[in-house]
Every structure is written in structure tokens, then in C-alpha cells.
Design a protein around this motif. Sequence first.
Motif, PDB file in Angstrom:
ATOM      1  N   PHE A  37       0.865  -1.181   0.000  1.00 48.71           N
ATOM      2  CA  PHE A  37       0.000   0.000   0.000  1.00 48.71           C
ATOM      3  C   PHE A  37       0.899   1.227   0.000  1.00 48.71           C
ATOM      4  N   ASP A  65      -2.639   9.844  -2.289  1.00 49.32           N
ATOM      5  CA  ASP A  65      -1.943   8.639  -1.841  1.00 49.32           C
ATOM      6  C   ASP A  65      -0.442   8.858  -1.716  1.00 49.32           C
ATOM      7  N   LEU A 123      -7.167   3.494   5.338  1.00 47.31           N
ATOM      8  CA  LEU A 123      -7.883   2.230   5.520  1.00 47.31           C
ATOM      9  C   LEU A 123      -7.835   1.772   6.975  1.00 47.31           C
ATOM     10  N   ALA A 141      -6.636  -4.416   4.683  1.00 45.22           N
ATOM     11  CA  ALA A 141      -6.809  -4.618   3.233  1.00 45.22           C
ATOM     12  C   ALA A 141      -8.273  -4.842   2.875  1.00 45.22           C
ATOM     13  N   GLN A 169      -2.439   5.574   1.969  1.00 47.11           N
ATOM     14  CA  GLN A 169      -3.579   4.690   1.691  1.00 47.11           C
ATOM     15  C   GLN A 169      -3.809   3.760   2.883  1.00 47.11           C
ATOM     16  N   ARG A 173     -10.731  -3.327   3.766  1.00 46.39           N
ATOM     17  CA  ARG A 173     -11.417  -2.038   3.627  1.00 46.39           C
ATOM     18  C   ARG A 173     -11.175  -1.401   2.262  1.00 46.39           C
ATOM     19  N   ARG A 174     -10.296  -1.977   1.447  1.00 47.05           N
ATOM     20  CA  ARG A 174      -9.959  -1.377   0.152  1.00 47.05           C
ATOM     21  C   ARG A 174     -11.182  -1.040  -0.679  1.00 47.05           C
TER      22      ARG A 174
END
Length: 182
Positions: free
Chosen positions: A106, A147, A114, A133, A110, A135-136
Motif C-alpha cells: 500500500f 496517496d 484504511l 486490506a 492509503q 477495507r480497500r
Amino acid sequence: MSGVAFPVLLVCSGNICRSPIAEQLLRARVEAPVEFGSAGTLARPGMPMTDEAALMSRQHGGEPDGHLARRVTRELVQSSGLILTAAREHRARVVELFPRASAYTFTLRQFARLAAMAEVPEGDGRSVVAAVAARRGFAAPVAPDQDDVPDPYRRPLAEYEVAAALIDDAVRSVAPALARVR
């Protein structure tokens, strides 16, 4: 991974500004069985941090003494449990080196976004990363530059201050998630 530190790798370009600052701030704030390291996609091995980056690390609670740059390799990527990059270009390079790393790579910002919205369980490092992850697909889209941490290298001190503030802000969300590693 009981008894073994969970490996987290921070990646930027030269491994002399952004990734060592993030590594040092996380190391200072996470008291869990986590091992932090950093590397650069274009690093010249053995180079020290810039004076400005070392200053920013210290100002935010990091310890920059002794840092020497190293280049990111397939082996480093493959042996990491979580990779946090300074920018999307670094994430792309990491995944190019080892495609399966896309599951645990990530950008720093980012992962911070998350992690702030995830219910992170206590557990091994992989379960912590999996919870974040997951929650991506639920996170609201952001502009691509949201980001990235801009590269301050060879720029005025004010640019280092901006980058360090963004890193510090992200670390404030990442550290609590990684502190759940057991």
C-alpha cells in the motif's frame, strides 16, 4: 508468526528521505513484535539520510543515526509481511518485483486511511494487514495525489516539512494498527 517479529518494509526512491523518516517514526511509536526496515527503488546503497530528512525525523520523534540507504530487491519484497510506499510509483515497482506482493503493498497514506476505518483485531501481522486490506473496496475514492508523499529531495526545507508532516499524520493511523500485532 509467534515469536518472530512481523517484517514491515517502507519504500521510497532513494531511501534517504521519506522511507527512513516513516521507518523511524513507526519504530518509535510501535511497541509490538514488528521489525521495520526501509529501502529505495533507486537507492545508492550506503548513502546517509539527507541532513534535512534527519532533522525532520528527530523533530517528529524518530532516531535517524546510523541509517544507510539500501535498494529494494525481490527478496526484501518477498520476505516482508507489509510494504508501505511513499508514492504510487513505488508501489508499482514493488509489485513488479514480486506480483504477489500486491496483497500486502500500500502507499503509506492509503494504509493510514484504511486503518483508520478498519476494525483491526489483535493477532499475527498477516491478520492485521488482512483486516486493513479488506477495507480497500469500501474506502471513498481519493485523488491520486492523496496517496503520495511528495519527494522533498534537493528542495527547500519547507518541502521536507510538508513531507514529514504528511508522514507523521499517516503514522498516527498506521501505528495503532501495527501495535495490535502479537
